[in-house]
Design an enzyme around this catalytic site. Sequence first.
Site, PDB file in Angstrom:
ATOM      1  CB  THR A 193      38.498  54.380  30.659  1.00  0.00           C
ATOM      2  OG1 THR A 193      38.181  55.098  29.357  1.00  0.00           O
ATOM      3  CG2 THR A 193      38.929  53.066  30.186  1.00  0.00           C
ATOM      4  CD  GLU A 194      41.301  53.619  35.267  1.00  0.00           C
ATOM      5  OE1 GLU A 194      41.017  52.910  36.283  1.00  0.00           O
ATOM      6  OE2 GLU A 194      42.395  53.486  34.729  1.00  0.00           O
ATOM      7  CB  SER A 195      35.408  54.910  38.055  1.00  0.00           C
ATOM      8  OG  SER A 195      35.114  56.137  37.922  1.00  0.00           O
ATOM      9  CE1 TYR A 280      41.977  52.293  31.842  1.00  0.00           C
ATOM     10  CE2 TYR A 280      43.781  53.483  30.566  1.00  0.00           C
ATOM     11  CZ  TYR A 280      42.901  53.575  31.553  1.00  0.00           C
ATOM     12  OH  TYR A 280      42.788  54.449  32.551  1.00  0.00           O
TER      13      TYR A 280
END
Length: 319
Positions: A193-195, A280
């Site tokens: 989800t972050e990168s 998120y």
Amino acid sequence: MGRGLRLSRSLQLLGAALLATASQVSIAAKDDPAAFEAALLEAVFSDHARYLADLAVAHEHGEGVEREPARAAALYCESARLGNVEAMYSLGWMYANGRGLERNDAYAGTLFAMAAFFGHPQADRMRRYTGDYEGAVPDCLQPPPDESPDPGWSAEAYIAALSVQRQHLARLVVNLSADYAISPRLALAIALTESNLDADAVSSKNAMGVMQLIPDTAARFNVRKPFDPEENIRGGLAYLRWLLAYFRGDIALAAAGYNAGERAVDRYRGVPPYAETQAYVARILAFMQRRKHAYDSRVTEPSPVAPALQLVSERGGGS
């Protein structure tokens, strides 16, 4: 599909019975099946919690049943877990006065803090006698241990479906997650989800690397080379372990903290009303398929509003 239909039909029948007895399910909600089902479940939990609290009162004072303070305490605790504010206060009173339980001001302070959070008129005054909330939680309010966190889910099968260039980083995330007592599934959910497993990623807010560490977080967890994949992942996992301890194993709140910062979660007493953060958290929970995670309480003191946050989250108000 068949089970879902049976559940839906059961809920409809139960809803009809509740409505017939003037339950708190609004008639308007019936026009929206999802809203009706949510309101119905809320009513079921609320009614059952009230029943348990009433039964606890009877056992505490011997009203129509045998006087059993220990049984009363257990009933109050279960009612409190379901969100009954009076049960929180009554169990706190039992701990504060040593009635049927060994006196414990720390537990009493926690329960009074929970009741005060939900607006109980006497709870805040009682906290003057038991002291400030210290994070102590009675065993009966602790979530059960998560001995099999991801049954049927295979990290290797998931990694095999990724592109070749991302498989190495995904395995690194999974392998390092054990060092921080974090589920490989949750570690991967955050990294993806972050990168999307990009070791060179940089956001508009200068978040860096696989786990998208901002400079302050990198410094906080001793990450000196944020674009070194292993060091970056270790820093992100250390922060995630801290968040899980701070929010007492609540995945939704920990994920919200990772995205928006733990102070924002404390300030809003739940997932902050930011579109990015809410999306998120929804993505993390969809990936995880559960809300609870084991945590090490020795890592940090809990959030000052942790007990109330847990109740809100468990009852569906935290995401």
